[in-house]
Design an enzyme around this catalytic site. Structure first.
Site, PDB file in Angstrom:
ATOM      1  N   CYS A   1      21.560   1.472  25.927  1.00  0.00           N
ATOM      2  CA  CYS A   1      22.648   1.314  26.885  1.00  0.00           C
ATOM      3  C   CYS A   1      22.734   2.515  27.815  1.00  0.00           C
ATOM      4  O   CYS A   1      23.002   2.365  29.005  1.00  0.00           O
ATOM      5  CB  CYS A   1      23.969   1.096  26.160  1.00  0.00           C
ATOM      6  SG  CYS A   1      24.010  -0.482  25.293  1.00  0.00           S
TER       7      CYS A   1
ATOM      8  N   HIS B   1      24.508  -5.766  23.631  1.00  0.00           N
ATOM      9  CA  HIS B   1      25.581  -4.789  23.417  1.00  0.00           C
ATOM     10  C   HIS B   1      26.644  -4.938  24.512  1.00  0.00           C
ATOM     11  O   HIS B   1      26.336  -5.396  25.622  1.00  0.00           O
ATOM     12  CB  HIS B   1      25.017  -3.362  23.450  1.00  0.00           C
ATOM     13  CG  HIS B   1      24.199  -3.012  22.239  1.00  0.00           C
ATOM     14  ND1 HIS B   1      23.683  -1.754  22.024  1.00  0.00           N
ATOM     15  CD2 HIS B   1      23.841  -3.765  21.170  1.00  0.00           C
ATOM     16  CE1 HIS B   1      23.015  -1.756  20.880  1.00  0.00           C
ATOM     17  NE2 HIS B   1      23.091  -2.957  20.342  1.00  0.00           N
TER      18      HIS B   1
ATOM     19  N   CYS C   1      24.463   3.690  22.878  1.00  0.00           N
ATOM     20  CA  CYS C   1      23.175   3.965  22.239  1.00  0.00           C
ATOM     21  C   CYS C   1      22.150   4.352  23.314  1.00  0.00           C
ATOM     22  O   CYS C   1      22.449   4.361  24.504  1.00  0.00           O
ATOM     23  CB  CYS C   1      22.704   2.733  21.458  1.00  0.00           C
ATOM     24  SG  CYS C   1      22.157   1.377  22.509  1.00  0.00           S
TER      25      CYS C   1
ATOM     26  N   GLU D   1      27.992  -2.826  26.472  1.00  0.00           N
ATOM     27  CA  GLU D   1      27.710  -2.121  27.735  1.00  0.00           C
ATOM     28  C   GLU D   1      26.710  -2.885  28.594  1.00  0.00           C
ATOM     29  O   GLU D   1      26.844  -2.908  29.820  1.00  0.00           O
ATOM     30  CB  GLU D   1      27.114  -0.736  27.469  1.00  0.00           C
ATOM     31  CG  GLU D   1      27.963   0.197  26.639  1.00  0.00           C
ATOM     32  CD  GLU D   1      27.607   0.142  25.160  1.00  0.00           C
ATOM     33  OE1 GLU D   1      27.482  -0.966  24.606  1.00  0.00           O
ATOM     34  OE2 GLU D   1      27.458   1.212  24.559  1.00  0.00           O
TER      35      GLU D   1
HETATM   36 ZN   LIG Z   1      23.939  -0.029  23.099  1.00  0.00          ZN
END
Ligand SMILES: [Zn+2]
Length: 149
Positions: free
Chosen positions: A89, A56, A86, A58
């Site tokens: 993260c 991801h 999410c 992040e």
């Molecule tokens: Zn994430």
């Protein structure tokens, strides 16, 4: 004098990263990390390219910023990300001790708020910056993807 380096300014940079993800066929989420009005990391989602569900925007922003700083904590940093982080993260951001998280669109399905994930107590959170732009990009991505299948 007006400071041009506000949250909207840096969120636009994160949106540019999301656009780059879009062009690569990745779910369009982008992030930048800022210290004292200076961008030290620019990343976007790369889960398809890397075949890695943890890739991801992040997660890469945390790694990239720590490499730049030469230290693992991001206690003086602000992370700008186009979509609400999410659970994974948010957990990683907890460990990073990031000073501030600014996100664009809310994610009512997988976002950390819905999941009830705790951030670091010192982390300030601002949501909804350029949320419509980020949400529109996501929507366009999933419409195009559906039409390809
Ligand atoms: Zn994430």
């Amino acid at each position: 004098m007006i400071n041009p380096f506000d949250d909207t300014y840096f969120m636009k940079k994160a949106l540019q990263e999301a656009e780059m993800a879009f062009e690569k066929g990745e779910i369009p989420v982008g992030a930048v990390v800022v210290v004292e009005d200076r961008i030290i990391a620019r990343t976007h989602n790369l889960t398809e390219l890397l075949n890695d569900v943890t890739a991801h925007a992040e997660m890469q922003a945390i790694t990239s910023a720590a490499n730049f700083l030469g230290g693992k904590y991001l206690a003086k940093c602000t992370l700008y990300v186009t979509l609400e982080p999410c659970q994974m993260c948010a957990g990683a951001l907890y460990w990073s001790q990031v000073a501030k998280i600014v996100y664009g669109a809310a994610d009512h399905q997988r976002g950390f708020k819905t999941m009830g994930t705790q951030l670091h107590p010192k982390t300030e959170v601002v949501g909804g910056i350029l949320a419509n732009e980020a949400a529109a990009l996501m929507k366009r991505f999933f419409i195009e993807k559906r039409n390809l299948n």
